[in-house]
Write a protein that holds these residues in place. Structure first.
Motif, PDB file in Angstrom:
ATOM      1  N   GLU A   1       0.744  -1.187  -0.083  1.00  0.00           N
ATOM      2  CA  GLU A   1      -0.182   0.110  -0.042  1.00  0.00           C
ATOM      3  C   GLU A   1       0.954   1.234  -0.107  1.00  0.00           C
ATOM      4  O   GLU A   1       2.144   1.399   0.493  1.00  0.00           O
TER       5      GLU A   1
ATOM      6  N   LYS B   1      -0.531   4.361   0.836  1.00  0.00           N
ATOM      7  CA  LYS B   1      -1.155   5.527   1.530  1.00  0.00           C
ATOM      8  C   LYS B   1      -1.427   6.856   0.683  1.00  0.00           C
ATOM      9  O   LYS B   1      -1.384   7.728   1.037  1.00  0.00           O
TER      10      LYS B   1
ATOM     11  N   SER C   1      -6.071  12.489   7.706  1.00  0.00           N
ATOM     12  CA  SER C   1      -5.554  11.141   7.881  1.00  0.00           C
ATOM     13  C   SER C   1      -4.337  10.788   7.462  1.00  0.00           C
ATOM     14  O   SER C   1      -3.665  11.664   7.513  1.00  0.00           O
TER      15      SER C   1
ATOM     16  N   TYR D   1      -3.358   9.652   4.560  1.00  0.00           N
ATOM     17  CA  TYR D   1      -3.224   9.463   3.157  1.00  0.00           C
ATOM     18  C   TYR D   1      -2.863  10.784   2.367  1.00  0.00           C
ATOM     19  O   TYR D   1      -3.306  11.762   2.993  1.00  0.00           O
TER      20      TYR D   1
ATOM     21  N   ASP E   1      -3.867   3.438  -3.819  1.00  0.00           N
ATOM     22  CA  ASP E   1      -4.503   2.522  -3.055  1.00  0.00           C
ATOM     23  C   ASP E   1      -5.965   2.576  -3.535  1.00  0.00           C
ATOM     24  O   ASP E   1      -6.592   1.470  -3.221  1.00  0.00           O
TER      25      ASP E   1
ATOM     26  N   MET F   1     -11.634   5.788   2.086  1.00  0.00           N
ATOM     27  CA  MET F   1     -10.706   5.706   3.296  1.00  0.00           C
ATOM     28  C   MET F   1     -11.390   4.311   4.101  1.00  0.00           C
ATOM     29  O   MET F   1     -10.548   3.507   4.600  1.00  0.00           O
ATOM     30  N   GLY F   2     -12.564   4.479   4.488  1.00  0.00           N
ATOM     31  CA  GLY F   2     -13.305   3.512   5.102  1.00  0.00           C
ATOM     32  C   GLY F   2     -13.404   1.967   4.171  1.00  0.00           C
ATOM     33  O   GLY F   2     -13.227   1.082   5.034  1.00  0.00           O
TER      34      GLY F   2
ATOM     35  N   LEU G   1     -10.825   1.339   2.249  1.00  0.00           N
ATOM     36  CA  LEU G   1      -9.469   0.932   2.003  1.00  0.00           C
ATOM     37  C   LEU G   1      -9.295   0.341   3.678  1.00  0.00           C
ATOM     38  O   LEU G   1      -8.388  -0.843   3.731  1.00  0.00           O
ATOM     39  N   ARG G   2      -9.685   0.584   4.702  1.00  0.00           N
ATOM     40  CA  ARG G   2      -9.728   0.133   6.119  1.00  0.00           C
ATOM     41  C   ARG G   2     -10.623  -1.126   6.145  1.00  0.00           C
ATOM     42  O   ARG G   2     -10.500  -1.584   7.469  1.00  0.00           O
ATOM     43  N   SER G   3     -11.204  -1.493   5.293  1.00  0.00           N
ATOM     44  CA  SER G   3     -12.254  -2.621   5.322  1.00  0.00           C
ATOM     45  C   SER G   3     -13.398  -2.515   6.535  1.00  0.00           C
ATOM     46  O   SER G   3     -13.886  -3.427   6.954  1.00  0.00           O
ATOM     47  N   GLU G   4     -13.782  -1.127   6.391  1.00  0.00           N
ATOM     48  CA  GLU G   4     -14.769  -1.029   7.707  1.00  0.00           C
ATOM     49  C   GLU G   4     -16.317  -1.528   7.100  1.00  0.00           C
ATOM     50  O   GLU G   4     -16.532  -1.235   5.836  1.00  0.00           O
TER      51      GLU G   4
END
Length: 338
Positions: A58, A60, A93, A95, A122, A309-310, A312-315
């Motif tokens: 990744e 970022k 963040s 990123y 990413d 971003m959520g 990418l964070r697998s939220e």
């Protein structure tokens, strides 16, 4: 600038051990990690984000891919405000953000995936993509996380952020009907734009609900430009002088309509009411100031970045967000024939 090699020499640990300690690997003891971090602080070591990203797979980095961005639409301000929202969200963040553009010619030379891999992003936010854009299907087939602006498609890797275009357009036309207008025309954008379809549906629903007939010849496309809208409105008003109001699918097209009316000696709002869509910063300074649908374009970008971003964070959260617009009343609308 200090490097991992410098830390290795200072602590006596191998470069591999230093790298694994700084990147948080669990096979490095706490005492070793502590010594390495202390040495890094002493040497003012700053990690290379890109190099670390290659190791961790990744970078970022978020990408904003804009289709069809040209100097001609600089007055619209849409891209800039969305960009500001994305940038501010990313700034809060870990990123970074890069901007890259595409057009039909570029898309024939390079695939969407190639473009993203070359930029080492990413995830991507796409703006300005038309429903018939070749990249749209590539986006859906790709495993690169992506958020679309104003195209309501979502899947495992794709989300979207938009506003309530249809309902907002309906509100704008209902405002005109509420003032007493019945002869209402529309200057739309272009057929390939999702927002054009949504705003037309809002216009047509408002007309039908009020028992007013839709006249296809009173609906023209201004391609979201002032110049084309001015030309189309001029021809429309000459051919159908009974028109008392025009709903425009963008503020820049509304400006073109107002210029056409002025050239024809038609007074706004006494003889013609005009409503726009977007509420660009200059809309309040049109002559007369423009009644329009206000979109929070900054928030659109901010929410798009948050959503990406959520992902990418697998939220575990919805992959779409629809924002609400509001009618902004100014002086370009009034009762017909007042």
């Amino acid at each position: 600038m200090a490097t991992i090699k410098d830390i290795s020499q200072m602590t006596g640990f191998s470069i591999t051990t230093v790298s694994r300690a700084l990147n948080g690997y669990s096979d490095v003891s706490d005492s070793t990690r502590k010594r390495i971090k202390e040495a890094a602080e002493t040497l003012n070591y700053s990690p290379n984000g890109l190099a670390r990203g290659l190791v961790m797979k990744e970078t970022k980095t978020l990408g904003l891919l804009v289709s069809g961005m040209t100097y001609k639409n600089i007055d619209n301000n849409f891209v800039f405000e969305v960009l500001c929202g994305i940038n501010d969200s990313a700034a809060n963040s870990d990123y970074d953000l890069i901007l890259f553009s595409t057009n039909t010619a570029k898309q024939k030379m390079k695939t969407y995936t190639q473009l993203c891999r070359e930029r080492k992003v990413d995830g991507v936010i796409l703006q300005g993509v038309k429903t018939d854009d070749p990249y749209l299907q590539e986006v859906l087939d790709s495993d690169i996380p992506c958020v679309l602006i104003d195209i309501p498609i979502h899947s495992e890797y794709v989300g979207f952020v938009s506003t309530n275009h249809k309902q907002s357009a309906q509100t704008a036309v209902e405002h005109l009907i509420g003032l007493g207008h019945q002869q209402i025309a529309m200057v739309n954008g272009y057929p390939e734009a999702f927002v054009s379809k949504e705003r037309y549906e809002g216009y047509s629903d408002a007309m039908r609900s009020a028992g007013l007939s839709l006249k296809p010849e009173w609906i023209v496309n201004g391609n979201f430009t002032e110049e084309e809208a001015q030309q189309q409105a001029s021809e429309l008003l000459k051919a159908y002088p009974e028109i008392t109001a025009i709903f425009c699918a963008s503020d820049m097209m509304a400006l073109g309509v107002m210029k056409a009316a002025n050239e024809l000696g038609i007074s706004i709002p006494d003889e013609l009411s005009v409503v726009g869509f977007d509420d660009i910063p200059t809309a309040a300074y049109f002559q007369p100031p423009l009644t329009t649908i206000g979109q929070n374009m900054y928030q659109l970008g901010h929410e798009a970045a948050n959503l990406l971003m959520g992902m990418l964070r697998s939220e575990d959260s919805p992959k779409f967000n629809i924002l609400q617009n509001e009618l902004v009343l100014r002086s370009s609308t009034a009762q017909p024939g007042r």
